[in-house]
Design a protein around this motif. Sequence first.
Motif, short mmCIF file in Angstrom:
data_model
loop_
_atom_site.label_atom_id
_atom_site.label_comp_id
_atom_site.label_asym_id
_atom_site.label_seq_id
_atom_site.Cartn_x
_atom_site.Cartn_y
_atom_site.Cartn_z
N GLU A 460 -12.78 128.57 85.05
CA GLU A 460 -12.68 130.17 85.57
C GLU A 460 -11.99 129.84 86.91
OE1 GLU A 460 -16.22 132.24 86.35
OE2 GLU A 460 -15.19 133.89 87.29
N ALA A 461 -12.46 128.98 87.66
CA ALA A 461 -11.74 128.56 89.11
C ALA A 461 -10.07 128.20 88.86
CB ALA A 461 -12.34 127.54 89.71
N LEU A 462 -9.77 127.47 87.80
CA LEU A 462 -8.52 127.02 87.60
C LEU A 462 -7.63 127.96 87.02
CD1 LEU A 462 -8.77 123.17 86.94
CD2 LEU A 462 -8.32 124.42 89.05
N ALA A 463 -8.37 128.90 86.28
CA ALA A 463 -7.45 129.90 85.46
C ALA A 463 -6.20 130.67 86.06
CB ALA A 463 -8.29 131.05 85.07
N PRO A 464 -6.28 130.85 87.41
CA PRO A 464 -4.97 131.70 88.20
C PRO A 464 -3.75 130.68 88.26
CG PRO A 464 -7.09 131.71 89.60
CD PRO A 464 -7.35 130.83 88.52
N PHE A 465 -3.92 129.42 87.90
CA PHE A 465 -3.06 128.32 87.98
C PHE A 465 -2.08 128.57 86.62
CE2 PHE A 465 -4.94 126.34 91.33
CZ PHE A 465 -4.09 126.07 92.21
N GLU A 466 -2.95 129.02 85.55
CA GLU A 466 -2.13 129.09 84.17
C GLU A 466 -1.69 130.26 84.14
OE1 GLU A 466 -5.65 128.32 81.92
OE2 GLU A 466 -5.88 126.18 83.07
N ARG A 467 -1.50 131.31 84.78
CA ARG A 467 -0.85 132.65 84.83
C ARG A 467 0.25 132.50 85.60
NH1 ARG A 467 -6.24 134.75 87.09
NH2 ARG A 467 -7.85 134.46 85.50
N ALA A 468 1.33 132.01 85.19
CA ALA A 468 2.49 131.91 85.89
C ALA A 468 3.25 133.26 86.08
CB ALA A 468 3.61 131.02 85.16
N ASP A 469 3.03 134.20 85.18
CA ASP A 469 3.77 135.46 85.37
C ASP A 469 2.64 136.69 85.83
OD1 ASP A 469 2.51 135.33 83.08
OD2 ASP A 469 4.25 136.17 81.67
N GLY A 470 1.35 136.13 86.52
CA GLY A 470 0.27 136.95 86.87
C GLY A 470 0.89 137.82 88.04
N GLU A 471 -0.01 138.57 88.50
CA GLU A 471 0.15 139.29 89.69
C GLU A 471 -0.11 138.57 91.10
OE1 GLU A 471 -0.50 144.08 91.27
OE2 GLU A 471 -1.63 143.41 89.33
N ASN A 472 0.64 139.12 92.10
CA ASN A 472 0.15 138.44 93.32
C ASN A 472 -1.13 139.02 93.65
OD1 ASN A 472 0.28 137.96 96.10
ND2 ASN A 472 2.16 138.37 96.41
N PRO A 473 -2.00 137.88 94.05
CA PRO A 473 -3.45 138.09 94.27
C PRO A 473 -3.61 139.03 95.54
CG PRO A 473 -3.14 136.08 94.70
CD PRO A 473 -1.83 136.41 93.98
N TYR A 474 -2.55 139.04 96.61
CA TYR A 474 -2.63 139.62 97.90
C TYR A 474 -2.29 141.00 97.61
CZ TYR A 474 -2.07 135.25 100.33
OH TYR A 474 -2.21 133.87 100.97
N ASP A 475 -1.54 141.36 96.64
CA ASP A 475 -1.16 142.89 96.43
C ASP A 475 -2.69 143.53 95.93
OD1 ASP A 475 1.26 142.57 97.06
OD2 ASP A 475 1.96 142.33 95.06
#
Lengths: 605, 280, 252
Positions: A460-475
């Motif tokens: 779960e913690a590493l999942a964000p690295f696998e979403r290359a075209d995901g959304e900017n978390p700051y937004d």
Amino acid sequence: MAGESYKTHEHDVLVIGAGGAGLRAAIEASASGARVGLVCKSLLGKAHTVMAEGGVAAALGNVDDRDNWRVHFSDTMRGGQYLNNWRMAELHAQQAPDRVRELEAWGAVMDRTPKGKILQRNFGGHKYPRLAHVGDRTGLEMIRTLQDHGIHQGIEVFMEFTITALLKDGGRVVGAIGYDRERGRFHVWKAGAVVLATGGIGRAFKITSNSWEYTGDGHALAYHAGAELVDMEFVQFHPTGMVWPPSVRGILVTEGVRGEGGVLRNKDGKRFMFDDIPDLYKQQTADNEEEGWRYVTGDKNALRPPELLTRDHVARCIVREIKAGRGSPHGGVFLDIAWIKEKLPNAGEHIKKKLPSMYHQFKELAGVDITQEPMEVGPTTHYVMGGVKVDGDSQMSSVPGLFAAGEVAGGLHGANRLGGNSLSDLLVFGKLAGEHAAKYAKDNSPGHADAGQIEDAMHEALAPFERADGENPYDIQHDLQDMMQDQSGIVRNENDMAKAVDGLAGLRERASRARADGHREYNPGWHTALDLKNLLTCAEAVVRSALDRRESRGAHFREDYPGKDEAHGYHNSVTSRGPDGHMSVVRRDIPQIRDELKQIIEEMG
Amino acid sequence: MAQPDVHLPQRRAGVGFLKTARGDTWYIQPLLVLLGLGAFIVYSTWAAFVGVDYHCGVNGANYLSPFYSPLLFDAPGVEPSGHAWFGAWPSWWPAFIPASPALLILWAPGGFRFTCYYYRGAYYKSFWGAPPGCAVGGPHTKRYRGERRLPLILQNAHRYFLYLAIGFLFILAYDAFSAMWFVGEGGAKSFGIGIGTLVLVVNPILLGGYTLGCHSLRHLVGGKKDCISDNGAQKKAYDCVSCLNRGHMRWAWASLFWVGFTDLYVRLCASGVINDVRIF
Amino acid sequence: MGESRDVTFRVWRGDASGGALKDYTTGITTGMVVLDAVHQIQAESAPDLACRWNCKAGKCGSCSAEINGKPRLMCMTRMDEIDTSVPVTILPMQTFPLIRDLVTDVSWNYEVKKRIKKFRPRKPDNADGSWNMAQADVERVQEFRKCIECFLCQDVCHVLREHERHPEFSGPRHFIYTAQLEMHPLDTEDRLGQLKDEQNIGYCNITKCCTKVCPEHITITDNAIIPLKERVVDEFYDPMTRLFRIFKPGKK
């Protein structure tokens, strides 16, 4: 993901968070012989406790000998509108003086009375001068004292680590998993007991006095581990935060300014706080300016000025002035301490001595000399009264082996916290949590967390690295903060909050697509992506609890139910994760208060 | 300084003489110290060695240069000043050492200033480049010893120079007092004030501000103790010294300039380049 | 809100193995501090730009960096006091090992502190375990206790920065820490030997750079280091005080 390794540590007690409560818990646990691990998100000694300014409330009776624990207890209960966990309020009032004196034995240097005792100052909601302090940097003094004492106790400190999940063995918490922020490597802590001391949730709101660390980690960790949260609708908006310039909006302006004689005025120069004094406080509040001044200068027979009413009330009065168009140029009101030069010959020096950090804060960040001109202030999200529901005596949550202390724990403050009660909260309940966690670890055999939990958490913690075209978390974080500020902030109503519930569903969906770029070393984008889960959990608990409380009480104000409703005066809102994985909020009756405590409340009026 | 010097990865960053990422004029202050102290050293060395014109008796005045006070012996071949504690220059004085009375005493105030905590920091920067400026690289990298070893460990003798410097204050105050008495016709002394008198009066005042603000004195009068509030006199003394100490740098420069100026003034009067003006 | 104007920042990007300065341009509005600009750069164009911060109000001492070569807190450096006609350089602290970008490994400081003898108070004055101290006596110590451990003084100190005496020299921060303990009205411990031989206060050549960079305006050199040096002189170097001690036994 396969083959991702981790390092394992073993402790009797694992403390998560190294602010006042975490440090105090770690010190207590290690003093009783437990092997203690202390994990914190920033460097040791940087936790949000350093931001506490005004002081630590303890009925030492050094300045006014009429003060004692009973008065402190009844002040705390009145401030909390009687929703408090009365057992905690009792222990807190009784033990705070010893905890403060203990700090001096560990090297703290509080300001002194002429007789050489610890000096105490006035603060909102406290009947007598009660706050032991060091200028306006009491929190720094406290955390440094605990830190400098703690480093000689054999506590193993993990600086700049984030915990992402608690590990369980059946129904019991037996450890935690997280990563080090500097390198991004995983670590697993096996522990006999875990103490949460992670602070609050202020970063769910746009305007806040809280630091980035305040992402509700402990609240969310406990919730996902099955623990109950209590009183989550009660979020304190401190009446005085900076409003200008924009980049410092929300930074705290201590209540100490008002304790030293600072007054609130609207743009017409009127001291508007005299216009609205609640019945509960009528008998304790001055009705003229002269008496208010006498109070802050130590006249024991004078009543306190209305600026020193409880924080919820002062914040609402400020909002009222701003909404009515009587605010200051940048959307606040004026807080004036400079006026005391009419009363004191040496006012400029006096202000600098009593409020040194405030003087520098305004001078350096806003270019305002507070000894000469008024400050512009407005409400800022400051503190969450709600938190992990704990047993008053042991600080254990509804999940065995999991303890909580400080802001992350709920109950002591009820519907509204009095200024200065949070630092004493940290000390009193930090100690109790450490003591009981060590005892629990000793009395119970070590548990075992299966590998599956650990694998899942790492995945779960590493999942964000696998979403290359995901959304900017700051937004996503900014949108959440905007929404909570507007729809679940200082003034609430059914409509807005219903919209917020929908909004949260959308944000959760977006958060599941948040991406992280680059490497794992000290990567703030990644950290933000992981914080979202905690923030969203806390935000949902706030909104759902607030929807359920159809009245206005303490820090919770609803314009559609502006009055207090006695029917709501006997229960707390308890939030937990249902079997279906959805959040549920139920009303739970407050246990019957013991007779002698009830009597104290009645006697003190 | 358009492109800052960067030496990362870390810990070798400041290394390299005068290397820095600072874009401001950090070098002005150490340069001023270099010039100021340098000028004073050059002048005072010359003035100490010449051994003449240290006393001005023109028109009945009685001005003694602070570089030559206390005057143990009058310099050979110079008209007796009346200030010499032990009279004429000793005949046994080796010929290869310059015969100047300043050399007998100037080591004391010189040593006081040399070991002064303010000057130390200032000349380590300006003369040694250790460091040339804050966050600016210096020339030495390997052999830095600070004040831990010889010779600089001797700086710890500062307090002994302080004891001497306090003695000098009295002597210079006496000289200022002496400068208020003018010898008239027939040898009678009368009270008077000339420009030189004022110059000589200001001198011990500035020196006093400097000497009594000394860090060592601050330690001795109270700083060595943790609690002094129960001793009113001591507390007051400590507060006074602390107050002067806050301006120690300013006192140091003002008194340094003035002591040099006083010598120059006396010298110019004595040699007849200028005429002292009697005000009163 | 005031108008936004574009300013270029030249930020160090890289880790222990190497790196370079990289230019970022972002909009600056009234009242912004350098840390705001860094955050904006993170949100706009460099989400992985590493930067340590916490309170953003000058109270925690996390966001230490070197702005145009000067050691400062990013959260307390206002943009309007910087010349923005040329790029603004932001470097990590140079005295500590780099982790990444603007973040350095300051753990050494925590190790040093642990080695300094802890506070040891005299017996309590009162039955409730409390002590009496005069405000006038605690004020000296309170100045040092303002320290927020930003380690800017350590960063600028040339003994550490340039001469790398990290193992044997504890640096200005820990002299204030020791001063605070040594001058504490209640403390009974003796740390002078430690100051001389383990902390090596003699390395300090009092150039006062630490005092100049202190964001809490603590007079580090004049009020802490020099008085400690004087106490060390009393104990170890001054023949007269040593002589007195022979005749005054039982003082320590």
